[in-house]
Scaffold this motif. Structure first.
Motif, PDB file in Angstrom:
ATOM      1  N   SER A 249      -5.129 -12.047   3.663  1.00  0.00           N
ATOM      2  CA  SER A 249      -5.455 -11.913   2.245  1.00  0.00           C
ATOM      3  C   SER A 249      -4.234 -12.041   1.331  1.00  0.00           C
ATOM      4  O   SER A 249      -4.382 -12.136   0.114  1.00  0.00           O
ATOM      5  CB  SER A 249      -6.110 -10.553   1.991  1.00  0.00           C
ATOM      6  N   GLY A 250      -3.030 -11.985   1.914  1.00  0.00           N
ATOM      7  CA  GLY A 250      -1.822 -12.017   1.093  1.00  0.00           C
ATOM      8  C   GLY A 250      -1.366 -10.652   0.634  1.00  0.00           C
ATOM      9  O   GLY A 250      -0.373 -10.530  -0.095  1.00  0.00           O
ATOM     10  N   VAL A 251      -2.066  -9.588   1.036  1.00  0.00           N
ATOM     11  CA  VAL A 251      -1.662  -8.229   0.699  1.00  0.00           C
ATOM     12  C   VAL A 251      -0.383  -7.876   1.462  1.00  0.00           C
ATOM     13  O   VAL A 251      -0.283  -8.113   2.661  1.00  0.00           O
ATOM     14  CB  VAL A 251      -2.778  -7.225   1.046  1.00  0.00           C
ATOM     15  N   SER A 252       0.594  -7.304   0.762  1.00  0.00           N
ATOM     16  CA  SER A 252       1.850  -6.905   1.403  1.00  0.00           C
ATOM     17  C   SER A 252       1.647  -5.608   2.172  1.00  0.00           C
ATOM     18  O   SER A 252       1.044  -4.660   1.663  1.00  0.00           O
ATOM     19  CB  SER A 252       2.949  -6.706   0.348  1.00  0.00           C
ATOM     20  N   LEU A 253       2.165  -5.559   3.394  1.00  0.00           N
ATOM     21  CA  LEU A 253       2.005  -4.400   4.256  1.00  0.00           C
ATOM     22  C   LEU A 253       3.363  -3.724   4.453  1.00  0.00           C
ATOM     23  O   LEU A 253       4.345  -4.366   4.826  1.00  0.00           O
ATOM     24  CB  LEU A 253       1.427  -4.825   5.596  1.00  0.00           C
ATOM     25  N   HIS A 254       3.410  -2.415   4.189  1.00  0.00           N
ATOM     26  CA  HIS A 254       4.630  -1.623   4.317  1.00  0.00           C
ATOM     27  C   HIS A 254       4.334  -0.436   5.232  1.00  0.00           C
ATOM     28  O   HIS A 254       3.190  -0.006   5.351  1.00  0.00           O
ATOM     29  CB  HIS A 254       5.082  -1.085   2.953  1.00  0.00           C
ATOM     30  N   VAL A 255       5.368   0.107   5.853  1.00  0.00           N
ATOM     31  CA  VAL A 255       5.218   1.295   6.699  1.00  0.00           C
ATOM     32  C   VAL A 255       6.200   2.358   6.222  1.00  0.00           C
ATOM     33  O   VAL A 255       7.410   2.131   6.191  1.00  0.00           O
ATOM     34  CB  VAL A 255       5.462   0.976   8.186  1.00  0.00           C
ATOM     35  N   ALA A 256       5.669   3.519   5.824  1.00  0.00           N
ATOM     36  CA  ALA A 256       6.517   4.631   5.397  1.00  0.00           C
ATOM     37  C   ALA A 256       7.001   5.402   6.621  1.00  0.00           C
ATOM     38  O   ALA A 256       6.266   5.560   7.591  1.00  0.00           O
ATOM     39  CB  ALA A 256       5.736   5.557   4.466  1.00  0.00           C
ATOM     40  N   GLY A 257       8.244   5.884   6.555  1.00  0.00           N
ATOM     41  CA  GLY A 257       8.827   6.586   7.687  1.00  0.00           C
ATOM     42  C   GLY A 257       9.305   7.978   7.330  1.00  0.00           C
ATOM     43  O   GLY A 257       9.310   8.383   6.161  1.00  0.00           O
ATOM     44  N   PRO A 258       9.745   8.744   8.328  1.00  0.00           N
ATOM     45  CA  PRO A 258      10.115  10.141   8.100  1.00  0.00           C
ATOM     46  C   PRO A 258      11.534  10.377   7.605  1.00  0.00           C
ATOM     47  O   PRO A 258      11.815  11.414   7.014  1.00  0.00           O
ATOM     48  CB  PRO A 258       9.932  10.767   9.487  1.00  0.00           C
ATOM     49  N   ASP A 259      12.435   9.452   7.859  1.00  0.00           N
ATOM     50  CA  ASP A 259      13.863   9.755   7.725  1.00  0.00           C
ATOM     51  C   ASP A 259      14.530   9.272   6.454  1.00  0.00           C
ATOM     52  O   ASP A 259      15.639   9.696   6.130  1.00  0.00           O
ATOM     53  CB  ASP A 259      14.629   9.168   8.923  1.00  0.00           C
ATOM     54  N   ARG A 260      13.878   8.374   5.726  1.00  0.00           N
ATOM     55  CA  ARG A 260      14.493   7.836   4.513  1.00  0.00           C
ATOM     56  C   ARG A 260      13.396   7.338   3.571  1.00  0.00           C
ATOM     57  O   ARG A 260      12.274   7.049   4.018  1.00  0.00           O
ATOM     58  CB  ARG A 260      15.455   6.695   4.847  1.00  0.00           C
TER      59      ARG A 260
END
Length: 270
Positions: A249-260
């Motif tokens: 679909s062109g949607v940007s995918l990000h992953v949030a993390g614990p350390d920063r």
């Protein structure tokens, strides 16, 4: 258009060690949850060019310590109002005295200056857990972590968002074969536990399907995967699985993390 006109979201921390999300309009900045120490949240705000003195509120989604740990000290140190449901406030054991306390109810929208907040009930093993949508002008951000199932209510609130900050907690196979005791595995995958990568993929497939109109560009622009288990998931596995639901679909995918802190995502006015 200048970026200081933007509606922005930035994960400061995500995971079982602590959760906090920074959201801002041009004139109003808030935290959704404050599950790190006050000092650590200050450090992470500094890393993304922000300061706690500018915060107009801290919105608490539920009482678990990884969401409220630093809320009381930040509120007292910087005179920041806290927004919370009465039931969640009663369940918070270590929040301490809050001078500026504002109660809300799931199902009733409220405003923090120019930011409109719509809380909705979710299914989790907490007293009165809430998901949120936050709106500014034509743009909407949806935040839903710590939920065991996706109800029709959740789908309804999360549709037509430009950004979704959504739980993708575990890979079912990793959970089954991991070191958690059986009762904890059952809790995680229960209706009051946490969404799996597959659950999140299915939710996004539904949301994009709701928006499917050949003459209308889908609203969704960014998906941020949140609350990944460090033992029962990994960012690559989560991203690969959830990307299947985005279906090119062109949607940007990000992953949030614990350390920063994660990336500051900015939505410009339409």
């Amino acid at each position: 258009m200048k970026q200081n006109n933007a509606f922005s979201i930035c994960p400061l921390a995500s995971g079982s060690k602590g959760n906090s999300v920074f959201v801002s309009t041009p004139e109003t900045a808030v935290l959704v949850d404050a599950g790190l120490s006050g000092v650590e949240i200050q450090k992470r705000l500094t890393l993304v060019g922000q300061t706690p003195e500018k915060l107009a509120g801290i919105i608490i989604t539920h009482e678990h310590s990884d969401h409220v740990r630093g809320a009381g000290i930040l509120s007292r140190r910087f005179n920041i109002p806290v927004y919370i449901t009465p039931q969640t406030f009663a369940a918070c054991k270590n929040l301490g005295k809050i001078d500026h306390l504002h109660f809300f109810e799931c199902g009733s929208s409220f405003c923090i200056d120019e930011l409109q907040v719509a809380p909705f009930s979710i299914s989790h093993d907490a007293t009165d857990p809430a998901g949120l949508t936050l709106s500014f002008k034509e743009n909407k951000i949806g935040i839903a972590t710590d939920l065991g199932i996706v109800t029709g209510l959740v789908r309804e609130h999360l549709k037509n968002c430009q950004v979704l900050y959504i739980e993708s907690n575990h890979d079912p196979e990793m959970l089954l074969n991991g070191s958690y005791p059986w009762f904890l595995k059952q809790r995680v995958k229960s209706r009051t536990g946490h969404l799996s990568n597959m659950d999140t993929r299915a939710l996004l497939t539904d949301i994009l399907g709701q928006e499917l109109d050949p003459d209308v560009k889908p609203a969704l622009q960014h998906v941020i995967l949140a609350h990944l288990s460090e033992e029962n998931n990994c960012p690559k596995k989560a991203a690969i699985e959830v990307a299947k639901g985005l279906n090119g679909s062109g949607v940007s995918l990000h992953v949030a993390g614990p350390d920063r802190p994660g990336e500051m995502i900015r939505l410009l006015p339409v």
